[in-house]
Enzyme design. Structure first.
Site, short mmCIF file in Angstrom:
data_model
loop_
_atom_site.label_atom_id
_atom_site.label_comp_id
_atom_site.label_asym_id
_atom_site.label_seq_id
_atom_site.Cartn_x
_atom_site.Cartn_y
_atom_site.Cartn_z
N TYR A 15 10.62 45.38 69.66
CA TYR A 15 10.43 44.83 71.13
C TYR A 15 11.77 43.62 71.31
O TYR A 15 11.60 42.65 70.61
CB TYR A 15 9.14 44.29 71.26
CG TYR A 15 8.79 43.65 72.54
CD1 TYR A 15 9.53 43.65 73.76
CD2 TYR A 15 7.65 42.94 72.57
CE1 TYR A 15 9.23 43.10 74.91
CE2 TYR A 15 7.21 42.12 73.81
CZ TYR A 15 8.13 42.31 75.01
OH TYR A 15 7.63 41.81 76.25
N THR A 49 1.95 40.58 78.28
CA THR A 49 0.86 40.48 79.17
C THR A 49 -0.47 40.18 78.70
O THR A 49 -1.14 40.09 79.72
CB THR A 49 1.26 41.99 80.00
OG1 THR A 49 2.43 42.26 80.18
CG2 THR A 49 0.36 41.93 81.36
N LYS A 93 11.53 48.97 72.70
CA LYS A 93 11.28 48.54 74.01
C LYS A 93 12.13 47.44 74.30
O LYS A 93 12.36 46.31 73.87
CB LYS A 93 10.01 47.51 73.92
CG LYS A 93 9.56 47.29 75.39
CD LYS A 93 8.18 46.25 75.31
CE LYS A 93 8.00 45.85 76.89
NZ LYS A 93 6.64 44.96 76.57
N ILE A 104 7.10 50.78 79.00
CA ILE A 104 5.93 49.80 78.50
C ILE A 104 5.86 48.92 79.85
O ILE A 104 6.52 47.87 80.18
CB ILE A 104 6.22 48.97 77.59
CG1 ILE A 104 5.96 50.12 76.22
CG2 ILE A 104 4.91 47.85 77.22
CD1 ILE A 104 6.11 49.62 74.82
#
Length: 293
Positions: free
Chosen positions: A132, A44, A161, A205
């Site tokens: 992740y 992001t 994540k 998250i």
């Protein structure tokens, strides 16, 4: 490692440069609404488009604003080991509390390659690491069994994540990885966060928490306190927002939303471009529909 809601913060730009004034305003909005962690330089945050010098500025500002109120987790993954280590050292130097390390994209390693990659990283930093998994972006899916092996052998690999939307994989994560002591499982998708949290996950998250930090924190706290119906109500109140933040490539829609709210300019770095006119209309209607504006 934190638990609760970590905001995958956007990186504001103004005429091609970092917009630190808007960034600080957005950081304060997060901290004032009780967010548990700031995730700097993730997907992001347009991390691949940010220079090392700019990374230093963003990390330091996040640390300055957060103080002791929220952890600052820095995205420091890349598609090769040497660049990843360079990003890690940059994060360490500037005060990161932890690292978010995406699976190495483009190279498409085997599960054994992923194990060796994270093991090497673990041996070259003392910071806590979040693995992740986002196969829609990387082209590789790290399996729960591989994460289990990594975390078992690497003392500072402390969390996953999970941005694979498969409920089968999410359930395997929860069944297998909860056997590990002090290991956290975070949802990487706002639209399935409620389900993961209600099944024993440790946090989110979140992209949506750029816009609705307090509501995301409330949803987590309700679940933690066993008030599932209240959490469910929040989830479905903002479900359309969760979905519409991905009608174009992230972070295009969330930057559109934040610009409508007056936080930032609607500016991205190529190859990303601002939201289309039709998307802007949808985002505006969505924000109005859930009472954000």
């Amino acid at each position: 490692m934190f638990e609760g809601i970590g905001t995958a913060i956007v990186t504001p730009f103004k005429e091609g440069k970092l917009d630190i004034e808007s960034y600080e305003k957005l950081l304060n909005f997060q901290i004032n609404n009780q967010i548990n962690a700031i995730i700097v330089l993730g997907t992001t945050g347009e991390a691949p488009n940010i220079s090392l010098d700019e990374r230093e500025i963003l990390i330091k500002k996040a640390k300055e604003v957060s103080g002791n109120k929220a952890k600052v987790i820095v995205g420091a993954g890349s598609n090769g080991i040497n660049h990843t280590i360079e990003l890690i050292k940059n994060a360490e130097k500037n005060g990161a509390d932890g690292l978010l390390i995406v699976t190495p994209y483009y190279n498409k390693p085997t599960q054994n390659g992923l194990y060796e990659y994270y093991k090497y990283i673990s041996e070259h930093t003392d910071l806590e690491i979040i693995v992740y998994n986002v196969p829609s972006r990387t082209g590789i899916n790290i399996l729960p069994e591989t994460v289990y092996k990594i975390a078992s052998d690497c003392k500072n690999v402390k969390a996953l994540k999970e941005a694979n939307s498969s409920f089968e994989q999410i359930n395997k994560d929860l069944l297998l990885l909860k056997e590990l002591k002090d290991f956290k499982i975070f949802s990487g998708n706002d639209d399935t966060a409620f389900q993961l949290l209600a099944s024993g996950g440790d946090g989110v998250i979140s992209v949506a928490s750029n816009i609705i930090p307090l509501q995301m924190v409330q949803m987590f706290n309700f679940i933690k306190n066993g008030e599932i119906e209240k959490a469910r109500n929040i989830h479905f109140s903002y479900y359309k927002l969760f979905k519409n933040l991905f009608i174009e490539t992230n972070p295009i829609p969330v930057k559109a939303a934040l610009s409508i709210m007056g936080f930032i300019n609607n500016e991205l770095r190529l190859p990303l471009v601002p939201a289309s006119e039709s998307t802007m209309k949808i985002i505006t209607e969505t924000l109005k529909g859930c009472g954000v504006i």
